[in-house]
Each structure stands twice: as structure tokens, then as C-alpha cells.
Design a protein around this motif. Structure first.
Motif, PDB file in Angstrom:
ATOM      1  N   PRO A  90      16.303  28.156   7.139  1.00  0.00           N
ATOM      2  CA  PRO A  90      17.269  27.094   6.807  1.00  0.00           C
ATOM      3  C   PRO A  90      17.714  26.293   8.028  1.00  0.00           C
ATOM      4  CG  PRO A  90      17.835  29.114   5.663  1.00  0.00           C
ATOM      5  CD  PRO A  90      16.764  29.470   6.653  1.00  0.00           C
ATOM      6  N   ALA A  91      17.978  26.967   9.140  1.00  0.00           N
ATOM      7  CA  ALA A  91      18.390  26.243  10.351  1.00  0.00           C
ATOM      8  C   ALA A  91      17.258  25.376  10.871  1.00  0.00           C
ATOM      9  CB  ALA A  91      18.850  27.228  11.422  1.00  0.00           C
ATOM     10  N   ALA A  92      16.006  25.845  10.756  1.00  0.00           N
ATOM     11  CA  ALA A  92      14.860  25.036  11.188  1.00  0.00           C
ATOM     12  C   ALA A  92      14.732  23.789  10.327  1.00  0.00           C
ATOM     13  CB  ALA A  92      13.582  25.865  11.110  1.00  0.00           C
ATOM     14  N   ILE A  93      14.976  23.920   9.035  1.00  0.00           N
ATOM     15  CA  ILE A  93      14.952  22.750   8.144  1.00  0.00           C
ATOM     16  C   ILE A  93      16.049  21.780   8.544  1.00  0.00           C
ATOM     17  CG2 ILE A  93      15.341  21.996   5.763  1.00  0.00           C
ATOM     18  CD1 ILE A  93      14.023  24.639   4.872  1.00  0.00           C
ATOM     19  N   GLY A  94      17.238  22.305   8.849  1.00  0.00           N
ATOM     20  CA  GLY A  94      18.328  21.448   9.295  1.00  0.00           C
ATOM     21  C   GLY A  94      17.992  20.723  10.584  1.00  0.00           C
ATOM     22  N   TYR A  95      17.342  21.426  11.502  1.00  0.00           N
ATOM     23  CA  TYR A  95      16.904  20.822  12.763  1.00  0.00           C
ATOM     24  C   TYR A  95      15.951  19.670  12.489  1.00  0.00           C
ATOM     25  CZ  TYR A  95      15.576  20.746  17.736  1.00  0.00           C
ATOM     26  OH  TYR A  95      15.366  20.374  19.050  1.00  0.00           O
ATOM     27  N   ALA A  96      15.007  19.892  11.587  1.00  0.00           N
ATOM     28  CA  ALA A  96      14.025  18.859  11.256  1.00  0.00           C
ATOM     29  C   ALA A  96      14.683  17.657  10.589  1.00  0.00           C
ATOM     30  CB  ALA A  96      12.948  19.458  10.348  1.00  0.00           C
ATOM     31  N   LEU A  97      15.619  17.916   9.686  1.00  0.00           N
ATOM     32  CA  LEU A  97      16.304  16.820   8.994  1.00  0.00           C
ATOM     33  C   LEU A  97      17.075  15.949   9.977  1.00  0.00           C
ATOM     34  CD1 LEU A  97      17.668  18.739   5.865  1.00  0.00           C
ATOM     35  CD2 LEU A  97      15.903  16.956   5.873  1.00  0.00           C
ATOM     36  N   GLU A  98      17.732  16.578  10.936  1.00  0.00           N
ATOM     37  CA  GLU A  98      18.550  15.833  11.895  1.00  0.00           C
ATOM     38  C   GLU A  98      17.697  15.095  12.914  1.00  0.00           C
ATOM     39  OE1 GLU A  98      21.895  14.249  13.570  1.00  0.00           O
ATOM     40  OE2 GLU A  98      21.850  15.505  11.771  1.00  0.00           O
ATOM     41  N   SER A  99      16.619  15.728  13.371  1.00  0.00           N
ATOM     42  CA  SER A  99      15.816  15.159  14.455  1.00  0.00           C
ATOM     43  C   SER A  99      14.722  14.218  13.969  1.00  0.00           C
ATOM     44  CB  SER A  99      15.171  16.291  15.265  1.00  0.00           C
ATOM     45  OG  SER A  99      14.250  17.017  14.450  1.00  0.00           O
ATOM     46  N   GLY A 100      14.354  14.347  12.691  1.00  0.00           N
ATOM     47  CA  GLY A 100      13.244  13.551  12.177  1.00  0.00           C
ATOM     48  C   GLY A 100      11.882  14.106  12.545  1.00  0.00           C
ATOM     49  N   CYS A 159      33.766  37.189   9.097  1.00  0.00           N
ATOM     50  CA  CYS A 159      32.617  37.428   9.967  1.00  0.00           C
ATOM     51  C   CYS A 159      31.665  36.233   9.974  1.00  0.00           C
ATOM     52  CB  CYS A 159      31.874  38.677   9.504  1.00  0.00           C
ATOM     53  SG  CYS A 159      30.339  38.986  10.402  1.00  0.00           S
ATOM     54  N   ILE A 160      31.466  35.624  11.131  1.00  0.00           N
ATOM     55  CA  ILE A 160      30.586  34.467  11.236  1.00  0.00           C
ATOM     56  C   ILE A 160      29.134  34.832  10.966  1.00  0.00           C
ATOM     57  CG2 ILE A 160      30.299  34.758  13.731  1.00  0.00           C
ATOM     58  CD1 ILE A 160      30.388  31.417  11.762  1.00  0.00           C
ATOM     59  N   PHE A 161      28.756  36.101  11.225  1.00  0.00           N
ATOM     60  CA  PHE A 161      27.360  36.477  11.056  1.00  0.00           C
ATOM     61  C   PHE A 161      26.940  36.564   9.595  1.00  0.00           C
ATOM     62  CE2 PHE A 161      25.706  37.174  15.275  1.00  0.00           C
ATOM     63  CZ  PHE A 161      24.335  37.113  15.050  1.00  0.00           C
ATOM     64  N   GLU A 162      27.913  36.588   8.678  1.00  0.00           N
ATOM     65  CA  GLU A 162      27.554  36.472   7.263  1.00  0.00           C
ATOM     66  C   GLU A 162      26.837  35.137   7.029  1.00  0.00           C
ATOM     67  OE1 GLU A 162      27.706  38.627   4.916  1.00  0.00           O
ATOM     68  OE2 GLU A 162      29.107  40.147   5.648  1.00  0.00           O
ATOM     69  N   TYR A 163      27.289  34.103   7.717  1.00  0.00           N
ATOM     70  CA  TYR A 163      26.724  32.759   7.541  1.00  0.00           C
ATOM     71  C   TYR A 163      25.506  32.543   8.422  1.00  0.00           C
ATOM     72  CZ  TYR A 163      31.293  32.403   5.457  1.00  0.00           C
ATOM     73  OH  TYR A 163      32.406  32.657   4.679  1.00  0.00           O
ATOM     74  N   VAL A 164      25.465  33.202   9.564  1.00  0.00           N
ATOM     75  CA  VAL A 164      24.325  33.070  10.472  1.00  0.00           C
ATOM     76  C   VAL A 164      23.107  33.802   9.932  1.00  0.00           C
ATOM     77  CG1 VAL A 164      23.450  33.665  12.777  1.00  0.00           C
ATOM     78  CG2 VAL A 164      25.769  32.748  12.525  1.00  0.00           C
ATOM     79  N   TYR A 165      23.314  35.045   9.398  1.00  0.00           N
ATOM     80  CA  TYR A 165      22.172  35.899   9.127  1.00  0.00           C
ATOM     81  C   TYR A 165      22.311  36.819   7.917  1.00  0.00           C
ATOM     82  CZ  TYR A 165      18.877  39.804   9.931  1.00  0.00           C
ATOM     83  OH  TYR A 165      17.918  40.766   9.790  1.00  0.00           O
ATOM     84  N   PHE A 166      23.460  37.497   7.749  1.00  0.00           N
ATOM     85  CA  PHE A 166      23.535  38.597   6.797  1.00  0.00           C
ATOM     86  C   PHE A 166      23.395  38.188   5.338  1.00  0.00           C
ATOM     87  CE2 PHE A 166      26.127  40.843  10.180  1.00  0.00           C
ATOM     88  CZ  PHE A 166      25.047  41.596  10.593  1.00  0.00           C
ATOM     89  N   ALA A 167      24.243  37.270   4.911  1.00  0.00           N
ATOM     90  CA  ALA A 167      24.317  36.953   3.486  1.00  0.00           C
ATOM     91  C   ALA A 167      23.058  36.239   3.000  1.00  0.00           C
ATOM     92  CB  ALA A 167      25.547  36.084   3.219  1.00  0.00           C
ATOM     93  N   ARG A 168      22.820  36.327   1.699  1.00  0.00           N
ATOM     94  CA  ARG A 168      21.695  35.625   1.107  1.00  0.00           C
ATOM     95  C   ARG A 168      21.981  34.131   1.067  1.00  0.00           C
ATOM     96  NH1 ARG A 168      18.951  38.262  -4.241  1.00  0.00           N
ATOM     97  NH2 ARG A 168      19.585  36.227  -5.058  1.00  0.00           N
ATOM     98  N   ASN A 169      20.926  33.328   1.154  1.00  0.00           N
ATOM     99  CA  ASN A 169      21.086  31.881   1.161  1.00  0.00           C
ATOM    100  C   ASN A 169      21.838  31.354  -0.046  1.00  0.00           C
ATOM    101  OD1 ASN A 169      19.741  31.255   3.581  1.00  0.00           O
ATOM    102  ND2 ASN A 169      17.741  31.307   2.595  1.00  0.00           N
ATOM    103  N   ASP A 191      33.910  33.031   0.704  1.00  0.00           N
ATOM    104  CA  ASP A 191      35.153  32.387   1.137  1.00  0.00           C
ATOM    105  C   ASP A 191      35.035  30.867   1.077  1.00  0.00           C
ATOM    106  OD1 ASP A 191      36.885  34.667   1.710  1.00  0.00           O
ATOM    107  OD2 ASP A 191      35.438  35.142   3.275  1.00  0.00           O
ATOM    108  N   ASN A 192      34.508  30.409  -0.057  1.00  0.00           N
ATOM    109  CA  ASN A 192      34.351  28.984  -0.397  1.00  0.00           C
ATOM    110  C   ASN A 192      33.287  28.253   0.412  1.00  0.00           C
ATOM    111  OD1 ASN A 192      36.461  28.975  -2.370  1.00  0.00           O
ATOM    112  ND2 ASN A 192      37.951  28.955  -0.697  1.00  0.00           N
ATOM    113  N   GLN A 193      32.572  28.970   1.268  1.00  0.00           N
ATOM    114  CA  GLN A 193      31.540  28.339   2.088  1.00  0.00           C
ATOM    115  C   GLN A 193      30.155  28.693   1.559  1.00  0.00           C
ATOM    116  OE1 GLN A 193      31.451  26.238   5.075  1.00  0.00           O
ATOM    117  NE2 GLN A 193      29.354  26.221   4.297  1.00  0.00           N
ATOM    118  N   PRO A 194      29.381  27.696   1.049  1.00  0.00           N
ATOM    119  CA  PRO A 194      27.992  27.967   0.678  1.00  0.00           C
ATOM    120  C   PRO A 194      27.188  28.359   1.917  1.00  0.00           C
ATOM    121  CG  PRO A 194      28.766  25.893  -0.294  1.00  0.00           C
ATOM    122  CD  PRO A 194      29.783  26.307   0.725  1.00  0.00           C
TER     123      PRO A 194
END
Length: 479
Positions: free
Chosen positions: A304-314, A253-263, A268-271
């Protein structure tokens, strides 16, 4: 109910399971802590059942883990336990549906906790009822207990394997007999299930974050189609494949990584946190035409996604929305005059951060669009010059049949509106969803072809939509 208002615009968590086998650890207390770590997966009800080898003791109730077990678990002695936190995906939210389920059959005591959804449960239930089986709940997984009890196979492992082969859908199941715990995962691996090792004992859980709280070390994921048998403190758990032939591809399930699971979980080997950071980076790459002053998140799931956005965009990440973390599931209803501002009870803009700024607000998903529109309105009322909404998952266009409580398709805004129409509906200056390919790239530790993307693509890996359509309509209680 502010909590319901917000939850209605999210896909609901499914359930969480935890089990432990140890003759030296306090298994009831460790299960309590394990369920506490999995509370995000279900807040309606919880339960724990413990075995001492001769009898099982069970405690369960409606509500959160600390509320249900406020008197403690010191009277629950034993060497093995399983627990459950529930958000109802099938079966009413009633006390008689609280898991774990516990029965007695010719093999002794048997308890069960389940995360997922059985797509052919209604047909199985109807068939079993004709054979004389009786049911005390409306939970789909109760059919599995009946199948096991009716099996003529000589061992419990064989009885479970024979029974599991008859069920369809998504399942991560813990079963406990008088002297062992058996973990079973569906052949597609829809729902997560992980195995951990303690100093003297073993545990199994929906997410690895539960192991950190009980001092266990994650060993591995339970494989799709696998059955793991734990009956010793230190010997390696036995493994057998209950599935005769695995599907060509997994469907995690992709939504485990998008929203459900804890950070802090690894599934399945994916942090999980790494995937969310990368989703934000992919969003930034796909929206280079936006030139905002700051990046903010819809807390906490979009952070987390907002932090990733900031890291990539500066572009600097700042906290533009303050979240009240003390809002419970119920509160005194506001008056009609106050109702328009009820959203502020949960979220409120930080005016000094957003005033006069062009803002990118990152969130994980839009389901109905109700929350997003109200938050955009709040930001603009606080003085934001522009609000660009960026979503770290593609548009949710169809229902999930694998243990997620998705709104009906007609209630999903992306199923009936174009991206431009949704943008106008929520009042944003622009709206951008991550592309399917960008999301796949973000989950870099998993084969992108081994993901379930049905809620975005309407393509169900095991044709669950057809199975559900052919299911008999379940009888209402009392019919």
C-alpha cells in the motif's frame, strides 16, 4: 526456517480476540470465522470457549485456526463465545499458555482472552502467590483472573473494574461469564477493540475486518478506559468507565497502521489502508531528489505504501518481487551450499521488471536489517541498476512493552547504527525513512498527539520502561 528468518526482521504481531453473543447465530462457527480473519495477529495457537448458560466448553491447541479446528466446532453449542489467536509476547509458547483461559470461581464459570501486555504482572503475581493464589500458566493475564476471584465486590462488573484498576500496561480483554460477555480496554487505548452488531446479536473483536466475515456491521470502537457489557441479543450493550481518571492523551499504537492490522480494517476511526497509502505519498514528498524508473514493494506489507509513493510521484508501480505464499512455518533445511539462496524460497525478483532499472523499494520497517540486505542483493543480482530503499515508518530504536514482541534494543539496527551505516549494511544506493511528522500526517483521522510512538522516540506514555525495570524477576518454571 525461512518464515522465522523473515519474521525476525519484523515486529511480531501481538494477539487477536473475538467474541459473539447471540441466541440465533451459531456462535462457535462465527467465532471460528472471526479468528480466521484475525489470523495475521497470531499464528502460534488458538482457542474457542462457548457457554450455554450452565456450562462452558473449550477447544484449543497449538497451530493455525483451520488446523486446530479441523474436526469442526459443531459440538460447541451455546449463545456466547470468545476466542483467541496468539503470538506469545509474555509466557512461553506452550500448550498450557493457550487462551482463552477458563476457571471456575464463586461467581460461576469465567473465561478470558487478552491482547496486550501487562507491565506489572510479575509484581502482581508475586503478591498474589503470597496470598495463596496458584497459577497454571505463565501468561501475564492470569493474574487478572486471580484478582477477580479474590474481589469482594457484589457484581462481576464491579469485581472486574476493581481488578483492572490494579493492572498496568496495554490490554484489550474479553471476559465471558455463564451469561454475558464483558469487553475491557486500557485507559490509553494502546491496543484496538471494536464493537459490531449482527441481525440478532453483538460481537467484539480486535479489528473490524472480522465483522465482514461474519456479516456484522461495525458500530464503534470500545473507548479507552471503557467496559462494555453484552447480555442481550438486541438491547444496546451497557457501558461503564472502569477508569476513574483518563490520561490527558490516548496512546493508540502507530504500528497497527504501519504494519499489524489488515488493510481492510478501520481502527479508532482511521481506515488502515488509507493511512498506508498516505504514508507512501509522504515518503514520495520527502524523497524528491530520487529519480527512479519504477516503484516496487517488499510484498505484501509494503505494497500500500508503495502504491501511495507511485501515486504521488507519478512513477509507475510494478511487481518487482514475487512472493511465494505457500511457504509455511517449517521446511526442509537447505544444505550449506543452498543456504545463501534460501531467501528465494519466499521472495524472488522478477528479472524482466527490474533489470537495468533504477528501483525504489518500499517497505514498512527495518528491525534488524537482515532481510532488507538480502533482498537488495537479490535485486542487484537480477540486474537492477540502483536500489533505493524507502521505509514507511521512522527508525525503530527501542523496545515495545505494550504487547508487541520487539527485539531487544541491542538487536535493533537503528539503535546502534546511523542511517548511512544502515544503508551501507543493506547495500542500498540510498535509504530513506519517513519523518515522524510525515507519518503523523498520514494518520489523518487521529489526533497525532494521541499516538504511541515509543518504539521510535523511546518516550513511553505511562512510563512502562520504569515499571518494567522495577519488576521482580519472574521465577523460572519449577523454581
Amino acid at each position: 526456517m525461512v518464515e522465522n528468518f523473515f519474521q525476525d526482521d519484523k515486529l511480531h504481531e501481538e494477539c487477536g480476540v473475538f467474541g459473539i453473543f447471540s441466541h440465533t447465530e451459531d456462535v462457535a462457527l462465527n467465532t471460528y470465522w472471526g479468528l480466521y480473519a484475525l489470523q495475521h495477529r497470531g499464528q502460534e495457537s488458538t482457542g474457542i470457549v462457548v457457554t450455554d448458560g450452565k456450562k462452558m466448553k473449550i477447544k484449543k491447541g497449538m497451530g493455525l485456526v483451520p488446523d486446530v479446528f479441523k474436526e469442526g466446532v459443531s459440538d460447541m453449542d451455546g449463545f456466547a463465545a470468545i476466542g483467541h489467536v496468539r503470538y506469545s509476547t509474555t509466557g512461553a509458547s506452550m500448550a498450557y499458555n493457550i487462551q482463552p483461559l477458563k476457571v471456575f470461581f464463586d461467581g460461576g464459570n469465567l473465561a478470558l482472552s487478552h491482547n496486550g501486555n501487562l507491565t506489572n504482572a510479575a509484581q502482581l503475581r508475586q503478591n498474589l502467590a503470597k496470598e495463596g493464589a496458584v497459577f497454571t500458566t505463565t501468561v501475564d493475564t492470569e493474574v487478572l483472573l486471580s484478582l477477580i476471584a479474590l474481589s469482594a465486590r457484589p457484581t462481576i462488573e464491579e469485581r472486574i473494574a476493581e481488578s483492572v484498576k490494579q493492572i498496568r500496561g496495554a490490554f484489550a480483554i474479553l471476559l465471558m461469564t455463564d451469561n454475558k460477555i464483558i469487553a475491557v480496554r486500557d485507559s490509553y487505548g494502546f491496543r484496538p477493540l471494536v464493537l459490531g452488531k449482527m441481525e440478532n446479536g453483538w460481537c467484539v473483536a480486535s479489528e473490524s475486518c472480522a465483522f465482514d466475515l461474519v456479516g456484522a456491521e461495525m458500530v464503534r470502537d470500545v473507548k479507552p478506559g471503557e467496559m462494555v457489557i453484552i447480555d442481550s441479543d438486541n438491547a444496546e450493550p451497557r457501558s461503564m468507565m472502569w477508569c476513574d481518571k483518563l490520561p490527558e492523551k490516548t496512546a493508540h499504537c502507530i504500528f497497527e497502521y504501519v504494519y499489524f492490522a489488515r488493510n481492510d480494517s478501520v481502527i479508532d476511526n482511521q481506515p488502515v489502508y488509507d493511512a498506508r497509502i498516505q504514508m507512501g505519498r509522504e515518503l514520495a514528498k520527502e524523497t524528491k531528489d530520487i529519480h527512479p524508473d519504477i516503484v516496487i514493494s517488499a510484498p505484501d506489507s509494503g505494497t500500500p505504501a508503495a502504491i501511495g509513493y507511485a501515486l504521488e510521484s507519478g512513477i509507475p508501480f510494478m511487481e518487482g518481487l514475487n512472493k511465494n505464499r505457500y511457504v509455511g512455518r517449517t521446511f526442509i533445511q537447505p544444505t550449506q551450499k543452498q543456504r545463501a539462496n534460501a531467501v528465494r524460497l519466499k521472495l524472488n525478483p522478477i528479472r524482466s521488471v527490474v533489470a537495468g532499472k533504477s528501483v525504489v523499494m518500499v517497505d514498512d520497517s527495518i528491525v534488524r536489517g537482515t532481510t532488507s540486505g538480502k533482498v537488495v542483493k537479490l535485486l542487484k543480482e537480477a540486474g537492477a541498476r540502483e536500489v533505493h530503499v524507502c521505509i514507511s515508518s521512522p527508525p525503530v530504536v527501542d523496545s515495545c512493552y505494550y504487547g508487541i514482541d520487539t527485539s531487544e534494543r541491542k538487536q535493533l539496527i537503528a539503535a546502534r547504527c546511523t542511517e548511512d551505516e544502515i544503508c551501507r549494511f543493506i547495500g542500498a544506493d540510498s535509504l530513506h525513512y519517513i519523518s515522524m511528522e510525515g507519518m503523523k500526517r498520514a494518520v489523518s483521522h487521529i489526533d497525532p498527539e494521541g499516538l504511541c510512538l515509543a518504539c521510535f522516540s523511546s518516550r513511553y506514555p505511562d512510563n512502562a520502561d520504569e515499571v518494567i525495570a522495577a519488576e521482580p524477576k519472574p521465577l523460572a518454571e519449577g523454581e
